[in-house]
Write a protein that holds these residues in place. Structure first.
Motif, PDB file in Angstrom:
ATOM      1  N   UNK A 131      19.763   5.191  -5.615  1.00 56.27           N
ATOM      2  CA  UNK A 131      20.119   6.534  -6.084  1.00 56.27           C
ATOM      3  C   UNK A 131      21.465   7.024  -5.589  1.00 56.27           C
ATOM      4  N   UNK A 132      21.765   6.766  -4.343  1.00 59.26           N
ATOM      5  CA  UNK A 132      22.961   7.369  -3.746  1.00 59.26           C
ATOM      6  C   UNK A 132      24.167   6.440  -3.753  1.00 59.26           C
ATOM      7  N   UNK A 133      24.028   5.323  -4.429  1.00 58.96           N
ATOM      8  CA  UNK A 133      25.146   4.389  -4.494  1.00 58.96           C
ATOM      9  C   UNK A 133      26.117   4.785  -5.588  1.00 58.96           C
ATOM     10  N   UNK A 134      27.324   4.254  -5.479  1.00 49.52           N
ATOM     11  CA  UNK A 134      28.351   4.518  -6.480  1.00 49.52           C
ATOM     12  C   UNK A 134      28.489   3.324  -7.432  1.00 49.52           C
ATOM     13  N   UNK A 152      22.327   1.017 -15.623  1.00 49.07           N
ATOM     14  CA  UNK A 152      22.563   2.439 -15.321  1.00 49.07           C
ATOM     15  C   UNK A 152      22.913   3.171 -16.617  1.00 49.07           C
ATOM     16  N   UNK A 153      23.778   2.552 -17.415  1.00 48.93           N
ATOM     17  CA  UNK A 153      24.149   3.135 -18.705  1.00 48.93           C
ATOM     18  C   UNK A 153      22.933   3.311 -19.608  1.00 48.93           C
ATOM     19  N   UNK A 154      22.053   2.339 -19.586  1.00 44.52           N
ATOM     20  CA  UNK A 154      20.847   2.427 -20.413  1.00 44.52           C
ATOM     21  C   UNK A 154      19.934   3.525 -19.875  1.00 44.52           C
ATOM     22  N   UNK A 155      19.813   3.599 -18.552  1.00 39.78           N
ATOM     23  CA  UNK A 155      18.963   4.638 -17.947  1.00 39.78           C
ATOM     24  C   UNK A 155      19.458   6.020 -18.354  1.00 39.78           C
ATOM     25  N   UNK A 156      20.769   6.228 -18.313  1.00 44.03           N
ATOM     26  CA  UNK A 156      21.319   7.515 -18.699  1.00 44.03           C
ATOM     27  C   UNK A 156      21.012   7.815 -20.166  1.00 44.03           C
ATOM     28  N   UNK A 157      21.042   6.768 -20.986  1.00 46.19           N
ATOM     29  CA  UNK A 157      20.811   6.989 -22.414  1.00 46.19           C
ATOM     30  C   UNK A 157      19.359   7.328 -22.714  1.00 46.19           C
ATOM     31  N   UNK A 207      23.106  10.947  -9.676  1.00 55.63           N
ATOM     32  CA  UNK A 207      23.706  12.082 -10.381  1.00 55.63           C
ATOM     33  C   UNK A 207      24.054  11.715 -11.822  1.00 55.63           C
ATOM     34  N   UNK A 208      24.543  10.503 -11.982  1.00 56.37           N
ATOM     35  CA  UNK A 208      24.914  10.063 -13.339  1.00 56.37           C
ATOM     36  C   UNK A 208      23.692  10.101 -14.251  1.00 56.37           C
ATOM     37  N   UNK A 209      22.569   9.621 -13.738  1.00 55.25           N
ATOM     38  CA  UNK A 209      21.372   9.575 -14.587  1.00 55.25           C
ATOM     39  C   UNK A 209      20.759  10.960 -14.741  1.00 55.25           C
ATOM     40  N   UNK A 210      20.939  11.821 -13.724  1.00 54.66           N
ATOM     41  CA  UNK A 210      20.343  13.153 -13.796  1.00 54.66           C
ATOM     42  C   UNK A 210      21.158  14.101 -14.661  1.00 54.66           C
ATOM     43  N   UNK A 211      22.444  13.805 -14.822  1.00 54.80           N
ATOM     44  CA  UNK A 211      23.337  14.711 -15.540  1.00 54.80           C
ATOM     45  C   UNK A 211      22.788  15.184 -16.896  1.00 54.80           C
TER      46      UNK A 211
END
Ligand SMILES: Nc1ncnc2c1ncn2[C@@H]1O[C@H](COP(=O)(O)OP(=O)(O)OP(=O)(O)O)[C@@H](O)[C@H]1O
Ligand SMILES: Nc1ncnc2c1ncn2[C@@H]1O[C@H](COP(=O)(O)OP(=O)(O)OP(=O)(O)O)[C@@H](O)[C@H]1O
Ligand SMILES: [Mg+2]
Ligand SMILES: [Mg+2]
Lengths: 331, 295, 332
Positions: free
Chosen positions: A148-151, A163-168, A113-117
Motif C-alpha cells: 500500500x505505501x510503496x511508490x 496497479x493500473x488494473x486495480x485502479x480501473x 493512494x493511486x488506487x483510492x483516488x
C-alpha cells in the motif's frame, strides 16, 4: 444481446501545425468515419497496424479525446455532447487501462493512494470503507496489501500493470478500455496479466474494448474483432469467424503474417508491398489499395462502404458481396 | 508463493519512500550538511542569545558611550547611538531571518499557484499570467522596489510585501514549465479518466511533482530575501531605526567604515554566512531530489 | 546447413556492470557457437543480457560495463585480444550489426544514402561513384521502393519499417560473415515484420552469412533459427536445434514460456493460460542456486542450493537444470 456502447460515424482529426503562427497546415485523419457497437459482457478488440488509430478510437469512446464528428452512445444515452464536468459522474462506469504501465502512475503518490483516488473523487464510502475496498481490490489483482505505501518505481512492470488494473476496477465499472495491456510486459508475465483480465471479466461481468496488435493474444481473449487500417474499420467479425474466413485482403495479409511458435509450421505468407501511407494524405477511394494485390480502378475512385455480408460479419471491400462471396482476382 | 519471493527482493532494496531517499542522499552531501549545521547554529544563537544577554537593543546608554570598542560590558561594542551592538545583532538576526523565511515562502506559494494555473489551463489564462510575469521581470527591480517601499511606508511587513511582489515570478515560470511537461504525462490522462477535477489534478496530483524544484527554490529564495532586505535597508528604506535588522545595521555602519569597521563586519559576515549556508542547503536539496540523479 | 566450419565460438563470456548499487552480472558465463551459414536464435526476456552479449562480441560495451571473462573466438582468433584498431576493421566489414533501436542508430543529420556510402567507403577500396551505385543497389535489395529518391532522404523522412531496412542495408553493405540482428523487427507491425524477415532469410540464403538473431519472441525464432539458445538472467539455460527446443523443451523456463503463449490453433479460448508464476529476479538480488528456482514448479532443495551446469540431456540438446522436463508425446 444488449448494446453497451454504440459508436456512429466517429471521426477524429488531429491538426498538423506548422508555419510561423502554428496554424493547422493539414490534418491527421486518425479515426475517420468509424461505426461499431459493443455488446454487454463481451470483449471487443481493435487490431491493426501501428498508427491506424486504435488508441485514438479507444480514448475517444470514453471522451478522453474530443471527437471531431460522430456520436457515442453509452448505455443508451448519447454522451458526445456532454461537458467534461457532466462526464465526470459517468467515469464511474467507464475506465481505461493504459499501454504504458509506468507512465500512467503518478510517481509521487503511493500505490494505496493511486488506487483510492477514484473512490475519493467520486465520494464513495467513508475513509475506512475506502481503505478496505483498496485492500480488497489489491488482493483481487494479486498484489499484496503490504505494498500500500510503496511508490510505483518500486514495482516491476507486471506489478505496475496490476496497479493500473486495480485502479480501473476499483469503482466497479461496466466498461473498460484496455489499451495494449500486455505489450509492455515480458513474455512470461504476459500470460499472468491476461489470466487476470479474463478472471475479472468473469467475476465482475466486465465489457472490454481491447486494443492490441498481438493477434494471438486478441484471438485468445476477445469475442469479436474489428480490423482497422489508416483510420478506417475495414472488417468486423466474431473471433473464430474472422480467423477462419477473413474476407478483406488486408485482414488476410495480417493474419498470414502472424508468426507461430512452431518450427514445423511453415505458413504461406501474403507479403504486402510498400509501407503504410501517411494518415495526413490517405489514398483516395479504398485506403488499402496502394498495398492491395487485387486493386482495380474502382478502388481508386470509390470508397467501399462497410457492409454486412453475413449477419454480424462486416467488410469494406468492393469485391466482397453478401453471403461472403469474394470476387477479387489478381489483376 | 513465487510471487511473494520476488516482492521481498524488491523490499530489501527499497524500503524507503521518496522523501526518505531524499533525506538519505541529502545527508551524504557534505557541503549541504555543513550549511545546515551552521544555519541551525545561527538560528539557535539569535533565539537563545537574547535570553542570556539581557540588554535592551533599543535603549541608548546615558553618557558619552557612542562607538565604544568591545569590552566586558559590551562584547561587540556600541554603535553611534550608544546602543549595545551584540543585543542589536541578536534582535536584527531574528528580524532578518524572519523576513527571509516569510518573504521567500510567500513568494514561492504565489509563484507555485500562478505557475500551476497558467501551466494547467494554458490558453488565455496562461498568456495573461505570463505577460504579467514578463513585465515584472523586465522592469529594473531595484528602483521600483525603492519606489514601492516609499509608497507603502517603512516597516517589517511592508518589506516582506515588497520582496514578495517582486520575488514570485521565477517560481511561477519554473512551476509552469514543470506543469507543462506533467500535463503531457500519461498519469494526467489517467487522472482525467477516473473523473478527477482540474483543481484536484493541480493540487493533489501535480503539486507533489513540483515540490522538489519548489523547495529548492525556496531555500535559495530565503538567502536572496535576506540580501534584498539588507540592500533596501542599506539604501535607507528598510526596517527603520530604532528597530534593528542586519540590513540596517550594515547601512548605519557604512559611515563608520574607517573608524569602526567592526560595525560592518558583524552584520555583514552574518548575512554572508547565512546566505551561503542557504545556498549550500539548496544545492544539496537539488542534487538529492533530482530524479535524473536517482540511482 | 552450409558447411560445418565454426565461425563464432563464444566461451563462458562474462560481462558485468559495476554500478553504484552493486555489480550487475548482465552476462554471466554465456557460451554458444555459430557455424557458417547458420542462424542462431538467442531468446529470453527483457534484461536477460541478450543485447549486452551482442555488444560484447563487437566490443562495444560502455562503462560501467566490462567484459571480465571468457573468450570470443571469431574465425579462430579471440576478439578480446584484438586492439581497438583491429576491431574497427572487423566491425562493419566481417560482423554487421543491426541495433535494437533503428531510430537512434541512424544519424539524423546525414541522408540515408550518405550513411550507407560511408559504411562502404570505410571498409572497401572503391571510389565514391562506385560506392553510390552499390548503395542504391543495396537499397533496392532490401526492398525500398524508389531507391534513387530515398538515397537523398534523411532518416526522419522514412517510415519505421524503411529505416529498419536502411539499417539492414548498411549492415549488409560489405557482405559480413556474421550479422547480428538485435530485435530488428520487434518495434514493427506484423505485416512489415514479415516483409523484413523474408528479406533477411532471402539474403542469408543467397550470401551464406551466419546470423545471430536476438529476440524475445519465440515465434520469430521458430521461423528463423536453426539453433536456439534460451537465456535467463545472463546465462544460457537451454541450447539445441530449433525443433528439439520447441518439441522437447528440457528447461522448465522454456517449457513454461512455450505453454504460456496463446496459440492460434487452440480450440479453447478465453480460458486461463498456463502462466509462469512470479517474476524475473532483480539483477541486484539474484537468488541462490538456480536463478529460476523461485518460479519453478519442480524446484527442490538442491535447486535452492546449487547452480546446475549446462548439461547434455538429449543428444546435442543442452539444459541447465537438475530436473529436466519430460514432455510426453500427448502434450505436444
Ligand atoms: N495528439 C495527437 N496529435 C497529433 N496526431 C496524433 C495524436 N495522437 C495520435 N496522432 C496520430 O494519429 C494516428 C493514429 O494514432 P494512434 O495512437 O491512435 O494509433 P494506434 O493505432 O494506437 O497505433 P499504435 O499501435 O502504434 O499504438 C497516428 O498517425 C498518430 O501519429
Ligand atoms: N549501462 C548499464 N548499467 C547498468 N546495468 C546495465 C547497463 N546496460 C545494461 N545493464 C543491465 O544488464 C542487463 C542485461 O541488459 P540487456 O540490455 O542485455 O538486456 P536484453 O536481454 O537485451 O533485454 P531487452 O530484451 O529488454 O533488450 C540488464 O539487467 C540491464 O539492467
Ligand atoms: Mg496505440
Ligand atoms: Mg536488448
Amino acid at each position: 444481446m444488449k448494446k453497451l456502447v454504440e459508436v456512429q460515424n466517429l471521426t477524429k482529426y488531429f491538426p498538423v501545425l506548422g508555419g510561423v503562427f502554428s496554424r493547422p497546415i493539414g490534418w491527421v485523419k486518425a479515426v475517420d468515419d468509424v461505426s461499431f457497437h459493443i455488446y454487454e459482457g463481451e470483449t471487443f478488440a481493435l487490431v491493426g497496424e501501428s498508427g491506424s488509430g486504435k488508441t485514438t478510437c479507444g480514448k475517444t469512446v470514453i471522451r478522453l479525446i474530443e471527437p471531431t464528428k460522430g456520436k457515442i452512445i453509452f448505455e443508451g444515452k448519447e454522451i458526445t455532447k456532454l461537458s467534461q464536468s457532466e462526464m465526470r459522474p459517468l467515469r464511474r462506469s467507464m475506465q481505461i487501462i493504459f499501454q504504458d504501465p509506468y507512465g500512467s502512475l503518478n510517481p509521487r503518490l503511493p500505490v494505496g493512494e493511486i488506487i483510492r483516488e477514484p473512490l475519493l473523487v467520486h465520494n464513495i464510502g467513508t475513509k475506512k470503507e475506502q481503505e478496505d475496498r483498496v485492500v480488497d481490490v489489491m488482493k483481487l489483482v494479486g498484489l499484496s496489501p503490504e505494498y500500500l505505501h510503496r511508490y510505483p518505481h518500486e514495482f516491476s512492470g507486471g506489478q505496475r500493470q496490476r496497479i493500473g488494473i486495480a485502479r480501473a476496477i476499483v469503482l466497479n465499472p461496466k466498461f473498460i478500455v484496455a489499451d495494449e495491456p500486455v505489450s509492455a510486459l515480458d513474455a512470461s508475465i504476459q500470460a499472468q496479466v491476461l489470466n487476470l483480465l479474463l478472471d475479472l471479466q468473469k467475476k465482475l461481468a466486465l465489457t472490454y474494448l481491447l486494443v492490441a496488435h498481438n493477434l494471438a493474444v486478441v484471438r485468445h481473449v476477445s469475442d469479436r474483432i474489428a480490423v482497422t487500417y489508416l483510420g478506417k474499420v475495414i472488417e468486423v467479425a466474431e473471433t473464430t469467424e474472422l480467423f477462419s474466413v477473413p474476407l478483406h485482403p488486408y485482414t488476410q495479409a495480417l493474419l498470414s503474417a502472424i508468426p507461430v511458435p512452431d518450427p514445423d509450421v511453415k505458413r504461406e505468407r501474403i507479403l504486402l508491398q510498400g509501407d503504410i501511407p501517411s494518415p495526413i494524405n490517405p489514398p483516395s477511394g479504398c485506403r488499402f489499395r496502394t498495398r492491395c494485390r487485387f486493386a482495380k480502378d474502382i478502388c481508386k475512385e470509390k470508397e467501399p462502404p462497410l457492409i454486412d455480408v453475413d449477419g454480424e460479419h462486416y467488410v469494406a471491400c468492393h469485391f466482397v458481396k453478401k453471403g461472403k462471396k469474394t470476387e477479387y482476382t489478381v489483376s | 508463493m513465487a510471487t511473494e519471493y520476488a516482492l521481498e527482493e524488491v523490499e530489501k532494496k527499497e524500503t524507503y519512500s521518496y522523501w526518505r531517499m531524499v533525506f538519505k542522499r541529502f545527508r551524504k552531501h557534505k557541503l549541504a550538511m555543513t550549511g545546515l549545521v551552521i544555519l541551525v547554529a545561527i538560528i539557535i544563537t539569535v533565539i537563545v542569545g537574547p535570553l542570556i544577554w539581557r540588554v535592551d537593543p533599543i535603549a541608548q546608554l546615558e553618557g558619552p558611550y557612542e562607538l565604544l570598542s568591545p569590552s566586558r560590558d559590551h562584547p561587540f561594542g556600541t554603535d553611534d547611538f550608544a546602543r549595545d551592538v551584540l543585543a542589536r545583532w541578536f534582535a536584527g538576526g531574528k528580524i532578518s531571518l524572519m523576513i527571509g523565511f516569510a518573504a521567500a515562502v510567500s513568494a514561492t506559494i504565489i509563484g507555485a499557484v500562478v505557475g500551476l494555473v497558467a501551466g494547467y489551463f494554458g490558453g488565455v489564462v496562461d498568456a495573461i499570467l505570463m505577460r504579467i510575469v514578463d513585465i515584472l521581470l523586465c522592469i529594473p527591480t531595484f528602483p521600483l522596489l525603492i519606489a514601492l517601499a516609499s509608497v507603502l511606508g517603512k516597516g517589517v511587513w511592508q518589506i516582506i510585501l515588497v520582496i514578495v511582489v517582486f520575488g514570485w515570478m521565477g517560481d511561477a515560470r519554473l512551476v509552469r514549465s514543470v506543469v507543462l511537461s506533467l500535463k503531457e504525462e500519461q498519469f494526467t490522462e489517467a487522472a482525467k479518466a477516473i473523473g478527477v477535477s482540474p483543481s484536484r489534478i493541480m493540487f493533489i496530483h501535480f503539486l507533489p511533482n513540483v515540490m522538489a524544484p519548489i523547495i529548492v527554490s525556496t531555500t535559495l529564495g530565503i538567502g536572496s530575501s535576506i540580501v534584498y532586505e539588507a540592500s533596501i535597508s542599506f539604501l535607507g528604506f528598510g526596517v527603520q531605526a530604532p528597530l534593528a535588522s542586519w540590513g540596517n545595521m550594515l547601512q548605519n555602519a557604512q559611515q563608520y567604515i574607517w573608524n569602526a569597521p567592526r560595525l560592518v563586519w558583524y552584520p555583514g559576515l552574518a548575512i554572508f554566512i547565512t546566505v551561503l549556508s542557504f545556498n549550500f542547503i539548496g544545492d544539496g536539496l537539488r542534487d538529492a531530489m533530482d530524479p535524473k540523479l536517482y540511482r | 546447413m552450409g558447411n560445418n566450419e565454426l565461425l563464432l565460438d563464444l566461451r563462458n563470456l562474462q560481462t558485468y556492470f559495476f554500478t553504484d548499487d552493486g555489480v550487475v552480472k548482465a552476462v554471466d558465463g554465456m557460451s554458444f557457437q555459430i557455424r557458417k551459414g547458420e542462424v542462431l536464435g538467442l531468446v529470453g526476456e527483457s534484461g536477460c543480457g541478450k543485447s549486452v552479449a551482442s555488444l560484447s562480441i563487437i566490443r562495444l560495451v560502455d562503462k560501467p560495463g566490462k567484459v571480465v571473462g571468457g573468450e570470443i573466438i571469431f574465425k579462430g582468433e579471440d576478439l578480446l585480444k584484438k586492439s581497438e584498431e583491429e576491431m574497427r576493421k572487423i566491425r562493419g566489414a566481417e560482423i554487421g550489426m543491426i541495433f535494437q533501436e533503428p531510430m537512434t542508430s541512424l544519424n539524423p543529420v546525414y541522408t540515408i544514402g550518405n550513411q550507407i556510402m560511408e559504411a562502404i567507403l570505410v571498409h572497401q577500396d572503391i571510389g565514391e561513384e562506385e560506392a553510390q551505385k552499390r548503395s542504391i543497389e543495396l537499397l533496392k535489395l532490401v526492398g525500398i521502393p524508389e531507391p534513387e529518391r530515398r538515397f537523398n532522404q534523411y532518416p526522419h523522412e522514412l517510415s519505421g519499417g524503411m529505416r529498419q531496412r536502411a539499417m539492414i542495408a548498411m549492415a549488409m553493405s560489405s557482405n559480413p560473415d556474421l550479422l547480428i540482428s538485435d530485435e530488428a523487427t520487434t518495434a514493427l507491425d506484423v505485416t512489415i515484420q514479415a516483409q523484413i524477415l523474408e528479406l533477411m532469410k532471402d539474403l542469408q540464403k543467397r550470401t551464406g552469412m551466419a546470423v545471430l538473431f536476438i529476440t524475445h519472441d519465440l515465434s520469430l525464432v521458430a521461423e528463423m533459427a536453426d539453433i536456439v539458445a534460451v537465456a535467463y538472467t545472463g546465462k544460457i539455460v537451454e541450447y539445441s536445434d530449433v525443433r528439439s527446443v520447441f518439441k522437447n523443451p528440457k528447461h522448465p523456463y522454456t517449457f513454461g514460456l512455450l505453454r504460456s503463449v496463446p496459440s492460434l490453433v487452440n480450440e479453447q479460448r478465453k480460458v486461463d493460460l498456463p502462466a509462469i508464476e512470479g517474476m524475473v529476479p532483480s539483477p541486484y538480488h539474484m537468488p541462490n542456486g538456480c536463478h529460476f528456482h523461485p518460479r519453478c514448479p519442480f524446484a527442490t532443495d538442491v535447486c535452492r542450493r546449487e547452480m546446475p551446469e549446462l548439461e547434455e540431456k538429449l543428444p546435442s540438446h543442452y539444459a541447465r537444470c537438475f530436473h529436466p522436463v519430460e514432455v510426453s508425446k500427448e502434450v505436444v
